[in-house]
Design an enzyme around this catalytic site. Structure first.
Site, PDB file in Angstrom:
ATOM      1  N   CYS A   1     -38.916  15.695 -36.514  1.00  0.00           N
ATOM      2  CA  CYS A   1     -38.527  16.141 -35.174  1.00  0.00           C
ATOM      3  C   CYS A   1     -39.683  16.997 -34.677  1.00  0.00           C
ATOM      4  O   CYS A   1     -40.161  17.869 -35.413  1.00  0.00           O
ATOM      5  CB  CYS A   1     -37.237  16.959 -35.224  1.00  0.00           C
ATOM      6  SG  CYS A   1     -36.817  17.729 -33.641  1.00  0.00           S
TER       7      CYS A   1
ATOM      8  N   ASP B   1     -40.866  14.304 -24.085  1.00  0.00           N
ATOM      9  CA  ASP B   1     -39.912  14.744 -25.109  1.00  0.00           C
ATOM     10  C   ASP B   1     -38.642  15.187 -24.383  1.00  0.00           C
ATOM     11  O   ASP B   1     -38.638  15.334 -23.157  1.00  0.00           O
ATOM     12  CB  ASP B   1     -40.494  15.920 -25.922  1.00  0.00           C
ATOM     13  CG  ASP B   1     -39.513  16.453 -26.961  1.00  0.00           C
ATOM     14  OD1 ASP B   1     -38.847  15.629 -27.620  1.00  0.00           O
ATOM     15  OD2 ASP B   1     -39.397  17.677 -27.121  1.00  0.00           O
ATOM     16  N   SER B   2     -37.608  15.445 -25.165  1.00  0.00           N
ATOM     17  CA  SER B   2     -36.361  15.954 -24.591  1.00  0.00           C
ATOM     18  C   SER B   2     -36.539  17.377 -24.066  1.00  0.00           C
ATOM     19  O   SER B   2     -35.696  17.867 -23.321  1.00  0.00           O
ATOM     20  CB  SER B   2     -35.271  15.954 -25.653  1.00  0.00           C
ATOM     21  OG  SER B   2     -35.643  16.834 -26.689  1.00  0.00           O
TER      22      SER B   2
ATOM     23  N   CYS C   1     -41.029  12.416 -29.401  1.00  0.00           N
ATOM     24  CA  CYS C   1     -39.659  12.772 -29.774  1.00  0.00           C
ATOM     25  C   CYS C   1     -39.212  11.747 -30.811  1.00  0.00           C
ATOM     26  O   CYS C   1     -39.220  10.543 -30.527  1.00  0.00           O
ATOM     27  CB  CYS C   1     -38.790  12.703 -28.522  1.00  0.00           C
ATOM     28  SG  CYS C   1     -37.030  12.906 -28.814  1.00  0.00           S
TER      29      CYS C   1
ATOM     30  N   GLU D   1     -35.427  25.646 -28.842  1.00  0.00           N
ATOM     31  CA  GLU D   1     -35.452  25.726 -27.376  1.00  0.00           C
ATOM     32  C   GLU D   1     -35.097  27.142 -26.916  1.00  0.00           C
ATOM     33  O   GLU D   1     -35.547  27.608 -25.881  1.00  0.00           O
ATOM     34  CB  GLU D   1     -34.480  24.703 -26.755  1.00  0.00           C
ATOM     35  CG  GLU D   1     -34.884  23.246 -26.955  1.00  0.00           C
ATOM     36  CD  GLU D   1     -35.923  22.750 -25.941  1.00  0.00           C
ATOM     37  OE1 GLU D   1     -35.970  23.249 -24.815  1.00  0.00           O
ATOM     38  OE2 GLU D   1     -36.702  21.835 -26.315  1.00  0.00           O
TER      39      GLU D   1
ATOM     40  N   HIS E   1     -39.779  19.317 -32.681  1.00  0.00           N
ATOM     41  CA  HIS E   1     -39.487  20.749 -32.533  1.00  0.00           C
ATOM     42  C   HIS E   1     -39.750  21.509 -33.836  1.00  0.00           C
ATOM     43  O   HIS E   1     -39.959  22.719 -33.816  1.00  0.00           O
ATOM     44  CB  HIS E   1     -38.017  20.978 -32.159  1.00  0.00           C
ATOM     45  CG  HIS E   1     -37.690  20.695 -30.727  1.00  0.00           C
ATOM     46  ND1 HIS E   1     -37.708  19.433 -30.187  1.00  0.00           N
ATOM     47  CD2 HIS E   1     -37.320  21.532 -29.717  1.00  0.00           C
ATOM     48  CE1 HIS E   1     -37.352  19.507 -28.910  1.00  0.00           C
ATOM     49  NE2 HIS E   1     -37.117  20.765 -28.598  1.00  0.00           N
TER      50      HIS E   1
HETATM   51  N1  DGL Z   1     -38.209  16.805 -30.406  1.00  0.00           N
HETATM   52  C1  DGL Z   1     -37.137  15.832 -30.473  1.00  0.00           C
HETATM   53  C2  DGL Z   1     -37.290  14.982 -31.710  1.00  0.00           C
HETATM   54  O1  DGL Z   1     -38.386  14.872 -32.203  1.00  0.00           O
HETATM   55  C3  DGL Z   1     -35.828  16.540 -30.369  1.00  0.00           C
HETATM   56  C4  DGL Z   1     -34.781  15.656 -29.896  1.00  0.00           C
HETATM   57  C5  DGL Z   1     -33.597  16.351 -29.346  1.00  0.00           C
HETATM   58  O2  DGL Z   1     -33.647  16.752 -28.198  1.00  0.00           O
HETATM   59  O3  DGL Z   1     -32.602  16.428 -30.051  1.00  0.00           O
HETATM   60  O4  DGL Z   1     -36.357  14.379 -32.204  1.00  0.00           O
END
Ligand code: DGL
Length: 260
Positions: free
Chosen positions: A180, A6-7, A69, A148, A182
């Site tokens: 997402c 993931d990011s 992600c 985050e 997150h």
């Molecule tokens: N968890 C990522 C997603 O599902 C976040 C992406 C991001 O870093 O913007 O899109």
């Protein structure tokens, strides 16, 4: 070994679900905290990062890759499938399928990053199967940095969620996709704003279930460890205090984040 990236730390919601549903499989995770968020970047940049993340996980022994992600899943899946021989699992299809079977009215909301919403991937996947359904999407670019940062229960976060969900208010959706990885960390706040009539679909949990079903059908795809010997390693490209705090919150235990 299952590779997951993931990011940042959001994909750990997928990793946690995989740990729970597939306890006999080793897992290696990469969170690209140094470059988060992905969702505000161009498709070309997200694809480039995703190729490198996948290479890293393969070097660590991954036999399949989960793109944990939505942003990377929506723009980089095809490139990864072209480049690498291993199965590449994305998070969009499991979440879209769950939304289709959950909704009664056929009116589905989707929230995600700019990259995910701009790609139109949820509309395409849902309406590709059910042209009679209506999908209403909203980009929520501030939510990933808030997660985050560990601001998962702040007054300011609630206000921003209220603002983002406002356009969905009169759309009479009965299902809302957390597009997402997150966002599961904000689920109580999002549920409170979306109202009790909207069922939340969590792309993280749905993806873990999808992988469990895949491995039940094709057990040779990934090495199954002896009971109690599976390893879980969490790598990050930057080590921050807030990442450690949020990781502990996700797993409900201290997690060692290894800086590469
Ligand atoms: N968890 C990522 C997603 O599902 C976040 C992406 C991001 O870093 O913007 O899109």
């Amino acid at each position: 070994m299952i590779g997951i990236f993931d990011s940042g730390i959001g994909g750990m919601t997928v990793a946690r679900a995989v740990e729970q549903l597939l306890p006999d499989y080793s897992l290696v995770y990469f969170g690209d905290i140094a470059r988060t968020p992905y969702g505000s970047k161009s498709a070309a940049t997200i694809t480039d990062y995703s190729l490198r993340n996948t290479e890293f996980l393969l070097q660590k022994g991954a036999e399949i890759i989960i793109i944990a992600c939505n942003s990377a899943s929506s723009v980089a899946t095809e490139a990864l499938r072209r480049e690498f021989q291993v199965p590449i699992i994305e998070v969009i299809t499991p979440a879209a399928n769950k939304a289709i079977t959950t909704t009664r009215s056929g009116r589905i909301g989707v929230i995600g990053t700019r990259a995910t919403i701009r790609s139109g991937v949820y509309e395409q996947t849902i309406c590709g199967q059910r042209p009679d359904f209506h999908v209403f999407s909203e980009a929520c670019p501030l939510l990933v940095p808030l997660v985050e940062e560990g601001w998962t229960n702040k007054r300011e976060t609630k206000m921003i969620i209220r603002r983002y969900l406002h356009p969905l208010k009169d759309k009479q959706i009965d299902t809302l996709v957390l597009g997402c990885t997150h966002y599961p960390l904000l689920a109580p706040l999002i549920q409170a704003r979306a109202g009790r009539r909207a069922t939340l679909v969590d792309s993280s949990v749905e993806t873990a279930k999808y992988v469990r079903n895949l491995l039940a059908e094709q057990p040779l795809l990934v090495t199954r460890e002896e009971e109690g010997t599976a390893t879980h390693r969490y790598y990050v490209s930057d080590l921050t205090d807030s990442a450690q705090t949020v990781a502990r919150k996700i797993f409900e235990r201290p997690v060692e984040l290894i800086l590469i």
